[in-house]
Write a protein that holds these residues in place. Structure first.
Motif, PDB file in Angstrom:
ATOM      1  N   ARG A  61      13.463  -5.363   0.646  1.00  0.00           N
ATOM      2  CA  ARG A  61      13.860  -4.406  -0.394  1.00  0.00           C
ATOM      3  C   ARG A  61      12.897  -3.228  -0.457  1.00  0.00           C
ATOM      4  NH1 ARG A  61      13.471  -4.118  -6.209  1.00  0.00           N
ATOM      5  NH2 ARG A  61      12.311  -6.070  -6.317  1.00  0.00           N
ATOM      6  N   PHE A  62      11.670  -3.430   0.030  1.00  0.00           N
ATOM      7  CA  PHE A  62      10.668  -2.364  -0.041  1.00  0.00           C
ATOM      8  C   PHE A  62      10.474  -1.663   1.304  1.00  0.00           C
ATOM      9  CE2 PHE A  62       9.917  -5.031  -3.643  1.00  0.00           C
ATOM     10  CZ  PHE A  62       9.469  -4.181  -4.644  1.00  0.00           C
ATOM     11  N   ARG A 115       0.836  -1.204   0.000  1.00  0.00           N
ATOM     12  CA  ARG A 115       0.000   0.000   0.000  1.00  0.00           C
ATOM     13  C   ARG A 115       0.870   1.254   0.000  1.00  0.00           C
ATOM     14  NH1 ARG A 115      -2.606   3.515   3.706  1.00  0.00           N
ATOM     15  NH2 ARG A 115      -4.670   4.185   2.957  1.00  0.00           N
ATOM     16  N   SER A 116       1.919   1.247   0.806  1.00  0.00           N
ATOM     17  CA  SER A 116       2.814   2.407   0.867  1.00  0.00           C
ATOM     18  C   SER A 116       3.480   2.657  -0.483  1.00  0.00           C
ATOM     19  CB  SER A 116       3.886   2.190   1.943  1.00  0.00           C
ATOM     20  OG  SER A 116       3.304   2.040   3.215  1.00  0.00           O
ATOM     21  N   TYR A 117       3.928   1.593  -1.125  1.00  0.00           N
ATOM     22  CA  TYR A 117       4.594   1.745  -2.421  1.00  0.00           C
ATOM     23  C   TYR A 117       3.627   2.261  -3.488  1.00  0.00           C
ATOM     24  CZ  TYR A 117       7.680   0.763  -6.355  1.00  0.00           C
ATOM     25  OH  TYR A 117       8.472   0.892  -7.469  1.00  0.00           O
ATOM     26  N   LEU A 118       2.442   1.704  -3.518  1.00  0.00           N
ATOM     27  CA  LEU A 118       1.481   2.118  -4.537  1.00  0.00           C
ATOM     28  C   LEU A 118       1.008   3.551  -4.329  1.00  0.00           C
ATOM     29  CD1 LEU A 118      -0.661  -1.134  -4.937  1.00  0.00           C
ATOM     30  CD2 LEU A 118       1.223  -0.317  -6.372  1.00  0.00           C
ATOM     31  N   LEU A 121       3.386  -6.980 -10.530  1.00  0.00           N
ATOM     32  CA  LEU A 121       4.805  -7.276 -10.341  1.00  0.00           C
ATOM     33  C   LEU A 121       5.282  -6.810  -8.969  1.00  0.00           C
ATOM     34  CD1 LEU A 121       7.434  -8.340 -11.560  1.00  0.00           C
ATOM     35  CD2 LEU A 121       7.827  -6.046 -12.513  1.00  0.00           C
ATOM     36  N   VAL A 122       4.827  -5.631  -8.551  1.00  0.00           N
ATOM     37  CA  VAL A 122       5.189  -5.118  -7.228  1.00  0.00           C
ATOM     38  C   VAL A 122       4.701  -6.065  -6.140  1.00  0.00           C
ATOM     39  CG1 VAL A 122       4.713  -3.296  -5.539  1.00  0.00           C
ATOM     40  CG2 VAL A 122       5.353  -2.701  -7.881  1.00  0.00           C
ATOM     41  N   ALA A 176       2.872   5.880  -3.211  1.00  0.00           N
ATOM     42  CA  ALA A 176       3.985   6.712  -3.671  1.00  0.00           C
ATOM     43  C   ALA A 176       4.170   6.647  -5.184  1.00  0.00           C
ATOM     44  CB  ALA A 176       5.281   6.280  -2.983  1.00  0.00           C
ATOM     45  N   HIS A 177       3.564   5.635  -5.827  1.00  0.00           N
ATOM     46  CA  HIS A 177       3.673   5.467  -7.281  1.00  0.00           C
ATOM     47  C   HIS A 177       2.274   5.230  -7.861  1.00  0.00           C
ATOM     48  CE1 HIS A 177       7.566   4.274  -5.552  1.00  0.00           C
ATOM     49  NE2 HIS A 177       8.110   4.768  -6.640  1.00  0.00           N
ATOM     50  N   PRO A 178       1.444   6.256  -7.872  1.00  0.00           N
ATOM     51  CA  PRO A 178       0.029   6.072  -8.246  1.00  0.00           C
ATOM     52  C   PRO A 178      -0.208   5.799  -9.732  1.00  0.00           C
ATOM     53  CG  PRO A 178       0.518   8.396  -7.917  1.00  0.00           C
ATOM     54  CD  PRO A 178       1.739   7.650  -7.496  1.00  0.00           C
ATOM     55  N   ASP A 179       0.798   5.993 -10.569  1.00  0.00           N
ATOM     56  CA  ASP A 179       0.584   5.866 -12.015  1.00  0.00           C
ATOM     57  C   ASP A 179       1.004   4.515 -12.583  1.00  0.00           C
ATOM     58  OD1 ASP A 179      -0.374   8.496 -12.102  1.00  0.00           O
ATOM     59  OD2 ASP A 179       1.665   9.303 -12.307  1.00  0.00           O
ATOM     60  N   LEU A 180       1.253   3.552 -11.728  1.00  0.00           N
ATOM     61  CA  LEU A 180       1.659   2.236 -12.216  1.00  0.00           C
ATOM     62  C   LEU A 180       0.532   1.565 -12.990  1.00  0.00           C
ATOM     63  CD1 LEU A 180       3.563   0.709  -9.150  1.00  0.00           C
ATOM     64  CD2 LEU A 180       4.549   1.779 -11.192  1.00  0.00           C
TER      65      LEU A 180
END
Length: 351
Positions: free
Chosen positions: A40-41, A13-16, A29-30, A18-22
């Motif tokens: 790693r994340f 959730r934190s990664y997505l 893949l994430v 921070a990267h909303p346009d994936l």
């Protein structure tokens, strides 16, 4: 709920966010990469602390499982030493990050203190975490049906289940409520156990068996209508994907129903209920007639690898209730077929 289940969801959730346009493919893949290599994340201190707790928790349970075949004296000595080492690490983690709630909770659960003192320490922790959630977590509301403000969920495009499953602080708070409910049951605070179990049951996206605690408490209180109402509600939850499955297959329900009927003096119905418990719950008769030590819940009821472990958990949690029922053990052993079921299970499992 195990840290291996909720920490990767938090990282994802934190990664997505921070990267909303994936793209959808990139999101998939994430998800796979976090499952394979969560370290790693873990890009901030809080995430790294959560993973430290996960390692301590995993090592603690692994070491306990390795001790199962030790003689009693050696087992107790090595277990106490293990708990002391784990508490040192958990205390360090909790001091480094007060929002690693599960580390603080497990530290408290491992303390060698009287039950009332343990419950009091948990109540203090619960109040601290609840205050933080109310003031510091956007969208959280203790008064909302599933603890999340619908407007915030709609704005962020999330469900209450998704938000809870990816919120370690909320899960730690729910773990604390669940632990308090279980200990209230163990200390004959049956009304309180029911209250805490019902609070936990309001959550979505959080795997627990608080309904089992509720059913045992209601059975002991001889609240027959409420008991069967709670069971009926559980059937509805199972139809919506409750991981514990239908209530009528649950050892907590089947044992609770037996206790309820026994305490009501309905001997014939109680005997039928006990026979059904012995028939449908693998190992149920054995653990009922042969009280067997169970590894402490750290911090709450662990998932069961075998069906008979759930029967063991249900009987263990009902131990105080059964002790309050005069001659229940003698009565149960005298019901035809129950002792045979116990002996057959013992032979099959090598007990």
């Amino acid at each position: 709920m195990e840290p291996s289940a909720y920490i990767p969801r938090y990282l994802e959730r934190s990664y997505l966010r921070a990267h909303p346009d994936l793209t959808p493919a990139a999101r998939t893949l994430v998800h796979e990469e976090i499952a394979a290599d969560p370290e790693r994340f873990a890009t901030d201190d809080h995430a790294r602390v959560l993973l430290s707790y996960q390692r301590v928790h995993s090592d603690l349970l692994l070491e306990l499982s390795r001790m199962e075949e030790l003689p009693d004296g050696e087992f107790e000595q090595r277990r106490n030493a293990l708990f002391d080492r784990a508490r040192e690490e958990l205390h360090r983690i909790g001091e480094a990050d007060r929002l690693c709630v599960d580390a603080r909770l497990t530290d408290i659960m491992l303390a060698d203190v009287p039950l009332d003192a343990l419950i009091n320490d948990l109540l203090v922790l619960e109040r601290q975490v609840a205050d933080y959630l109310a003031a510091g977590v956007e969208g959280f509301s203790a008064d909302a049906p599933h603890f999340w403000n619908e407007e915030v969920l709609e704005r962020d495009g999330e469900t209450a289940a998704e938000r809870t499953a990816a919120s370690p602080e909320v899960i730690g708070w729910l773990h604390t409520l669940e632990a308090i409910g279980e200990l209230c049951l163990a200390s004959a605070r049956y009304q309180a156990a029911a209250v805490y179990a019902r609070r936990v049951m309001r959550a979505e996206g959080y795997t627990s068996n608080a309904r089992g605690t509720l059913l045992l408490a209601l059975a002991r209180l001889e609240l027959e209508d409420e008991f069967f109402e709670a069971a009926s509600d559980g059937d509805g939850a199972a139809a919506q994907g409750d991981p514990w499955g239908p209530v009528e297959d649950s050892p907590w329900y089947l044992l609770g129903r037996t206790v309820l009927l026994y305490k009501a003096g309905r001997d014939r119905a109680a005997r039928r209920a006990l026979k059904e418990f012995a028939r449908r719950c693998e190992g149920g008769a054995f653990f009922l007639l042969n009280p067997t030590y169970l590894t402490p819940y750290l911090p709450v009821r662990p998932p069961a690898a075998h069906a008979w472990e759930r029967s063991h958990q249900a009987v263990w949690e009902a131990d105080g209730i059964l002790a309050d029922c005069p001659d229940f053990g003698t009565w149960a052993a005298g019901v035809p077929g129950v002792e045979d079921a116990s002996e057959e299970f013992a032979r099959r499992q090598g007990f």
